[in-house]
Design an enzyme around this catalytic site. Structure first.
Site, mmCIF file in Angstrom:
data_model
loop_
_atom_site.group_PDB
_atom_site.id
_atom_site.type_symbol
_atom_site.label_atom_id
_atom_site.label_comp_id
_atom_site.label_asym_id
_atom_site.label_seq_id
_atom_site.Cartn_x
_atom_site.Cartn_y
_atom_site.Cartn_z
ATOM 1 N N GLU A 280 17.525 -10.931 -33.151
ATOM 2 C CA GLU A 280 16.853 -11.321 -34.398
ATOM 3 C C GLU A 280 16.182 -12.685 -34.230
ATOM 4 O OE1 GLU A 280 19.873 -8.959 -37.415
ATOM 5 O OE2 GLU A 280 20.251 -11.081 -37.027
ATOM 6 N N CYS B 212 23.371 -8.778 -45.552
ATOM 7 C CA CYS B 212 23.152 -10.183 -45.883
ATOM 8 C C CYS B 212 21.901 -10.401 -46.726
ATOM 9 C CB CYS B 212 23.071 -11.013 -44.603
ATOM 10 S SG CYS B 212 21.904 -10.391 -43.380
#
Length: 653
Positions: A316, A412
């Site tokens: 990421e 998240c």
């Protein structure tokens, strides 16, 4: 350095044609929906188990831990969003639910102050043994943020006292004293949270703890490798190299020596947010300079036009300067939320409109792209180009989705969007001495104190649709102050009408603001009309993926082509340099938001290609078509289809 104060969330009421609907969605849809998701009551969505984990840890139920190692943080972010909503408007039902969650957390807390359901239920006795991977301090940080927000909103101290005991316990575990662990978390978050705890309690110890965790990062020998050896070289996430890939967690160098954005994007901007906090609190010029270097690298070389950051799925992560592929983009929603946190801190440290420009770019594009128009479905990843036919077949695109999801195993992003939008009022204004800065043009009412006098400013905004804004000042007595108005980076000219005169302004002061200094009396107004032409944006010549292409922007919105309007094979479309644009409104999109239409060309092959993959004698026919562009944030609300922000441009004939 100057510390700027933002108006408290409780002193701001948003009433805006565009943003009020988002605030309503957060209050009436997102937060209730996410509460149901945390309790595993959303049919067809990924199970969360987050609330049940706390119930098991508190002894209310029997069972085993389920979910990601950082599952607790979803509860904390939900609670923080609820706190911001309660700060702006009383809601006894929501407050009762939140109080119940706090009671549950307090019951689950260990006697020494420790709270983490993963280690309490699944690996008791192995606390603090895998900081590189297991997010203990990250979860602690989100719980601290929730506690400080809830205390500010309600005055209730139960959770604040619980997290203070937790932080005090953490202080006994970590430090440079003999017998303490000299480590830090793999995912930054505790650092910025401890600053908030310091602000809420006045306890200087928490500020020192934050500085400690930042200061330990990047030291040699490397702590993550030492703890890995100590625990027998086991890994929690074997598919990632969190222990040995030090740039992934920004632990490859001391934070003051880092000058390029490396590794996991969310971790980087959370770290930078804490660095800016510490620079402000301690007047640390060296830390501020480190923040500036990282900021400049992000926004000038590693940020998408939509305000997304993180161009690679693996880790990421950031990759290299000017490496910004649209179809492979990760651009995690959380990363843009974190970029906004960082930008706001930099704005407080260094008065420049460029930071608010990035807040606006990320907010109006990537952040709200992360949720559907009805507030019930979410993107984790925000690509700038989607070709559904390869999804599920080409594993390079496994992270890309053509439609938003109901929930995630790693969830998240939805609560991060909720807590940001619930606290949006804090980003609109800031006050410094005798100056009120208007950072975002979002309609509503703010009560503040400037030049020692109470002042009310009402903003009436049609900014998102027409570029028109009006400020009205109310004061108990005449008061002299400066109203500083940000000139957005997309705007070349603005008409400013105040005090019976009107003038056209094409540039702000050196810091990008238009300053109006006068003795203000109740009823005084300022009217702004920002020029909002459709702009043909080009990427830096070193961005190979966008070379010879353009993206359209009008006002704060970046636009895209979508299959629903333009058919398949968007890559065949071209937009002429001569094309003019027609603005219109389409049903199903937020009120006032414009779609764009222009004449274009579709290139199609001449002749048959049956049985041939490559040819030397091919040619193209040019079909004249009408192209429709929609705001990027609104894509994927009309079914699965292709999408592209960038389109090829044809030169004038």
């Amino acid at each position: 350095m100057n510390q700027t104060e933002s108006a408290a969330n409780r002193n701001i009421q948003i009433n805006d044609p565009f943003w009020s609907e988002y605030i309503r969605l957060v209050r009436e849809v997102m937060v209730p929906y996410q509460w149901e998701a945390l309790n595993d009551r959303i049919e067809g969505a990924e199970p969360s188990h987050a609330i049940r984990n706390f119930k098991i840890a508190a002894g209310r139920e029997e069972g085993e831990f389920y979910g990601m190692v950082f599952q607790d943080s979803d509860v904390a972010k939900w609670l923080e969003a609820a706190a911001y909503l309660l700060e702006t408007k009383r809601d006894p039902a929501l407050e009762e639910i939140a109080d119940g969650v706090i009671e549950l957390i307090a019951e689950a807390q260990r006697g020494d102050g420790y709270i983490n359901t993963y280690f309490m239920l699944k690996e008791p006795g192995r606390e603090w043994s895998d900081l590189a991977e297991c997010h203990e301090l990250y979860c602690a940080g989100h719980l601290i943020e929730a506690a400080t927000a809830y205390f500010r909103a309600t005055g209730k101290r139960k959770l604040l006292e619980a997290v203070s005991r937790f932080a005090d316990y953490i202080d006994t575990v970590f430090g440079t004293d003999p017998g303490k662990l000299q480590g830090y978390d793999g995912h930054q978050e505790i650092e910025l949270a401890l600053v908030k705890l310091h602000q809420a309690t006045g306890n200087e110890k928490y500020l020192r703890m934050s500085s400690y965790f930042l200061g330990q990062r990047g030291r040699k020998p490397h702590y993550f490798e030492e703890e890995w050896e100590k625990r027998g070289r086991t890994l929690h996430f074997p598919q990632l190299s969190m222990v040995h890939d030090h740039s992934y967690s920004q632990s490859h160098l001391p934070v003051r020596e880092q000058d390029t954005a490396e590794g996991h994007a969310v971790r980087l901007v959370y770290m930078c947010t804490a660095m800016a906090d510490i620079a402000a609190a301690t007047q640390d010029a060296g830390m501020l300079e480190a923040c500036r270097k990282l900021w400049d690298n992000i926004v000038s070389k590693r940020m998408y036009i939509t305000g997304g950051i993180g161009s690679m799925e693996q880790g990421e992560s950031f990759t290299a300067d000017y490496d910004l592929p649209g179809d492979l983009a990760y651009a995690e929603t959380c990363a843009s939320v974190g970029l906004i946190f960082f930008a706001r801190r930099m704005l407080q440290l260094h008065r420049s409109s460029k930071y608010a420009d990035v807040i606006e770019r990320a907010l109006y594009n990537t952040v709200i792209s992360g949720m559907s128009l009805d507030g019930t479905r979410f993107f984790y990843v925000n690509p700038l180009e989607v070709y559904p036919e390869v999804l599920g077949r080409n594993k390079n695109y496994n992270h890309v989705k053509a439609e938003r999801q109901g929930w995630f195993s790693c969830a998240c992003c939805p609560p991060n969007v909720a807590r940001l939008l619930a606290s949006l009022g804090e980003y609109i204004y800031s006050v410094q001495g005798d100056t009120v800065y208007a950072e975002l043009y979002i309609g509503g009412r703010v009560e503040t104190v400037v030049a020692g006098q109470p002042v009310v400013i009402e903003q009436h905004s049609r900014y998102a649709s027409e570029g028109r804004v009006c400020f009205e000042v109310t004061a108990q007595q005449p008061v002299t102050f400066t109203l500083a108005l940000r000139l957005p980076d997309w705007c070349d000219a603005v008409e400013v009408a105040a005090g019976g005169t009107s003038r056209r302004i094409t540039s702000g002061d050196d810091d990008g603001y238009i300053r109006l200094t006068r003795e203000w009396q109740s009823g005084d107004t300022v009217e702004l009309a920002f020029a909002m032409p459709v702009k043909r944006m080009k990427g830096h010549p070193l961005i190979r993926q966008t070379f010879s292409k353009i993206a359209l922007q009008r006002g704060p919105f970046v636009y895209c082509l979508e299959e629903a309007d333009n058919g398949k094979r968007l890559y065949q479309l071209r937009l002429s340099e001569e094309s003019e644009f027609t603005l219109s409104e389409e049903s199903g999109f937020p009120e006032g938001v414009k779609t764009l239409a222009a004449d274009g060309t579709r290139l199609t092959p001449a002749g048959s290609w049956d049985g041939e993959l490559y040819r030397s004698d091919s040619s193209w026919t040019r079909e004249q078509v009408r192209l429709t562009f929609i705001p990027y944030f609104a894509w994927a609300n009309r079914g699965v289809g292709e999408m592209s922000v960038w389109v090829g441009e044809e030169a004038k004939k």
